[in-house]
Design an enzyme around this catalytic site. Structure first.
Site, mmCIF file in Angstrom:
data_model
loop_
_atom_site.group_PDB
_atom_site.id
_atom_site.type_symbol
_atom_site.label_atom_id
_atom_site.label_comp_id
_atom_site.label_asym_id
_atom_site.label_seq_id
_atom_site.Cartn_x
_atom_site.Cartn_y
_atom_site.Cartn_z
ATOM 1 N N SER A 164 0.844 -1.196 0.000
ATOM 2 C CA SER A 164 0.000 0.000 0.000
ATOM 3 C C SER A 164 0.875 1.240 0.000
ATOM 4 O O SER A 164 1.997 1.223 0.525
ATOM 5 C CB SER A 164 -0.854 -0.023 1.273
ATOM 6 O OG SER A 164 -1.383 1.256 1.538
ATOM 7 N N TYR A 180 -1.704 -1.140 10.892
ATOM 8 C CA TYR A 180 -1.981 -1.708 9.560
ATOM 9 C C TYR A 180 -0.834 -1.356 8.612
ATOM 10 O O TYR A 180 -0.291 -2.222 7.912
ATOM 11 C CB TYR A 180 -3.308 -1.149 9.010
ATOM 12 C CG TYR A 180 -3.404 -1.236 7.514
ATOM 13 C CD1 TYR A 180 -3.662 -2.453 6.893
ATOM 14 C CD2 TYR A 180 -3.193 -0.111 6.708
ATOM 15 C CE1 TYR A 180 -3.709 -2.543 5.511
ATOM 16 C CE2 TYR A 180 -3.246 -0.190 5.332
ATOM 17 C CZ TYR A 180 -3.503 -1.411 4.739
ATOM 18 O OH TYR A 180 -3.533 -1.496 3.364
ATOM 19 N N LYS A 187 2.357 -3.630 6.483
ATOM 20 C CA LYS A 187 2.768 -3.574 5.069
ATOM 21 C C LYS A 187 4.268 -3.305 4.967
ATOM 22 O O LYS A 187 4.965 -3.899 4.143
ATOM 23 C CB LYS A 187 1.970 -2.502 4.318
ATOM 24 C CG LYS A 187 0.473 -2.805 4.216
ATOM 25 C CD LYS A 187 0.205 -4.118 3.486
ATOM 26 C CE LYS A 187 -1.259 -4.493 3.469
ATOM 27 N NZ LYS A 187 -1.505 -5.856 2.978
HETATM 28 N N1 UFG Z 1 -12.901 10.710 3.437
HETATM 29 C C1 UFG Z 1 -13.874 11.591 3.853
HETATM 30 N N2 UFG Z 1 -15.012 11.071 4.388
HETATM 31 C C2 UFG Z 1 -15.213 9.725 4.535
HETATM 32 C C3 UFG Z 1 -14.203 8.832 4.099
HETATM 33 C C4 UFG Z 1 -13.051 9.370 3.559
HETATM 34 O O1 UFG Z 1 -13.729 12.814 3.743
HETATM 35 O O2 UFG Z 1 -16.269 9.338 5.056
HETATM 36 C C5 UFG Z 1 -11.671 11.264 2.844
HETATM 37 C C6 UFG Z 1 -10.439 10.948 3.669
HETATM 38 O O3 UFG Z 1 -10.236 11.904 4.667
HETATM 39 C C7 UFG Z 1 -9.368 10.982 2.585
HETATM 40 C C8 UFG Z 1 -10.097 10.496 1.329
HETATM 41 O O4 UFG Z 1 -11.476 10.660 1.597
HETATM 42 O O5 UFG Z 1 -8.981 12.282 2.358
HETATM 43 C C9 UFG Z 1 -9.814 9.042 1.016
HETATM 44 O O6 UFG Z 1 -10.071 8.287 2.186
HETATM 45 P P1 UFG Z 1 -10.123 6.700 2.173
HETATM 46 O O7 UFG Z 1 -10.413 6.245 3.560
HETATM 47 O O8 UFG Z 1 -11.019 6.219 1.080
HETATM 48 O O9 UFG Z 1 -8.652 6.296 1.727
HETATM 49 P P2 UFG Z 1 -7.267 6.589 2.459
HETATM 50 O O10 UFG Z 1 -6.466 7.340 1.480
HETATM 51 O O11 UFG Z 1 -7.408 7.138 3.795
HETATM 52 O O12 UFG Z 1 -6.795 5.107 2.692
HETATM 53 C C10 UFG Z 1 -6.213 4.374 1.679
HETATM 54 C C11 UFG Z 1 -6.464 2.889 1.900
HETATM 55 C C12 UFG Z 1 -5.785 2.434 3.165
HETATM 56 C C13 UFG Z 1 -4.344 2.863 3.162
HETATM 57 C C14 UFG Z 1 -4.214 4.341 2.906
HETATM 58 C C15 UFG Z 1 -2.786 4.762 2.781
HETATM 59 O O13 UFG Z 1 -7.847 2.635 2.020
HETATM 60 O O14 UFG Z 1 -5.829 1.023 3.186
HETATM 61 O O15 UFG Z 1 -4.862 4.672 1.688
HETATM 62 O O16 UFG Z 1 -2.650 6.120 2.574
HETATM 63 F F1 UFG Z 1 -3.753 2.607 4.342
#
Ligand code: UFG
Length: 341
Positions: free
Chosen positions: A128, A154, A158
């Site tokens: 990841s 998590y 990785k």
């Molecule tokens: N977000 C919101 N509201 C929500 C959900 C997400 O505003 O209800 C925003 C988050 O703050 C972020 C973006 O949408 O800015 C993407 O969020 P995600 O949770 O979809 O994805 P992430 O980038 O946080 O997480 C992903 C993978 C993880 C990994 C991570 C590493 O899902 O497994 O990238 O950066 F660890």
């Protein structure tokens, strides 16, 4: 037996795994799937059958159960392994670190030990972009950047997983390894037969967006409005899950070519997109007005990160085919279809 080109897919009933199975079959491989369905929907095998035209072999086992996994290796001669089986919820990993270390590392160690014992040549590992932690000035990350401090247990699984694989490779160069560093997989199979099945309230953005639009959730909260980005919301690299699936098949082919035997490779589009832009694309594609509000920042979120995908382009000859609009369109189709299933 070898003509069947058997690939062991651990965690193959999950979101990325299930889409990868369809890509493997399209390229002439025979996936053998090991999944205990603790984090996957029981309807996935029948859904995959509808896409590929036959029921692939699903074995309901936990990869942490070495005896059961050994039995599987005794039954099949695998040409390669794609190891997806792992927990992936960042927040949960902070609350239950040992659950994450035990499951993600033990599953990897068991699978690797058997890969070495049974002389399997090719191993693709689900990594990841979380391994980069908070990128510094450069938001477009390349694989040679030093790994950051993972923001969660998590993420640590990785980082440790990649290091473990590197060490094993150094001692056993017969095992060819690709660690694919995924950015943000979204979308669903274009047929609408498979997609993401979040268990409970999703953590990820797209299932929250489509789920809020159909009323499964009251409202979407956008986490943070004052990040140093174009519109104050976080920037991510959203990649269609079928493009990600294709990257696994390309990685297997690359490992089989024997050009190189240990690589870490970013799999992203190279494009950064803000949360507000995702909402805007969703509203344009669906014709729905999304009920959303700004809320506080989510602990551990990095402001901006997107892939430099040059290595995947050149080494794997992999290029994403789907746009952000396609991904959102397929995710929306999938959500609407689920409502009627
Ligand atoms: N977000 C919101 N509201 C929500 C959900 C997400 O505003 O209800 C925003 C988050 O703050 C972020 C973006 O949408 O800015 C993407 O969020 P995600 O949770 O979809 O994805 P992430 O980038 O946080 O997480 C992903 C993978 C993880 C990994 C991570 C590493 O899902 O497994 O990238 O950066 F660890």
């Amino acid at each position: 037996m070898n003509q069947q080109r058997k690939i062991l897919v651990t965690g193959g009933a999950g979101f990325i795994g299930s889409h990868t199975i369809t890509a493997l079959v399209s390229e002439g491989f025979t996936p053998i799937i090991a999944d205990d369905f603790r984090n996957a929907d029981e309807s996935v095998p029948a859904r995959i059958e509808k896409i590929i035209g036959y029921m692939p072999e699903f074995i309901k086992i936990d990869v942490c159960d070495k005896e059961a996994l050994t039995h599987l290796f005794e039954q099949h001669a695998f040409e390669g392994i794609i190891h997806f089986a792992a927990y992936k919820a960042v927040g949960e990993s902070v609350a239950f670190p040992l659950k994450y270390y035990r499951n993600n590392l033990l599953g990897l160690i068991n699978t690797l030990e058997l890969a070495v014992q049974f002389k399997v040549r090719n191993f693709v590992f689900s990594s990841s972009c979380t391994v980069y932690g908070e990128p510094g000035e450069i938001k477009e990350v390349t694989e040679d950047l030093p790994k950051g401090l993972a923001a969660s247990p998590y993420g640590n699984t990785k980082i440790i997983g990649e290091e473990l694989l590197r060490d094993v490779h150094q001692s056993t160069s017969d095992l060819h390894i690709a660690c694919l560093r995924y950015f943000n997989p979204i979308g669903a199979h274009p047929s609408g037969m498979i997609g993401e099945f979040p268990i409970g309230k999703p953590n990820n953005l797209l299932p929250m967006v489509t789920g809020a639009a159909v009323g499964k959730y009251k409202q979407l909260t956008v986490f943070g409005d004052d990040y140093p980005t174009a519109d104050g919301t976080c920037v991510r690299d959203y990649i269609h899950v079928m493009d990600l699936a294709a990257a696994h098949v390309k990685a297997l082919a690359f490992l089989q070519s024997g050009t190189s035997s240990f690589e870490t490779i970013n799999i992203g589009t190279g494009e950064g997109t803000t949360v507000l832009k995702v909402i805007q694309v969703f509203e344009a594609i669906s014709g729905e007005k999304l009920n959303w509000k700004f809320g506080p920042k989510r602990p551990g979120d990095v402001a901006e990160i997107f892939a430099n995908a040059d290595k995947a382009n050149h080494l794997l000859n992999w290029y994403p085919k789907y746009s952000l609009e396609d991904s959102v369109h397929h995710a929306w189709n999938w959500e609407k279809k689920l409502q009627h299933d």
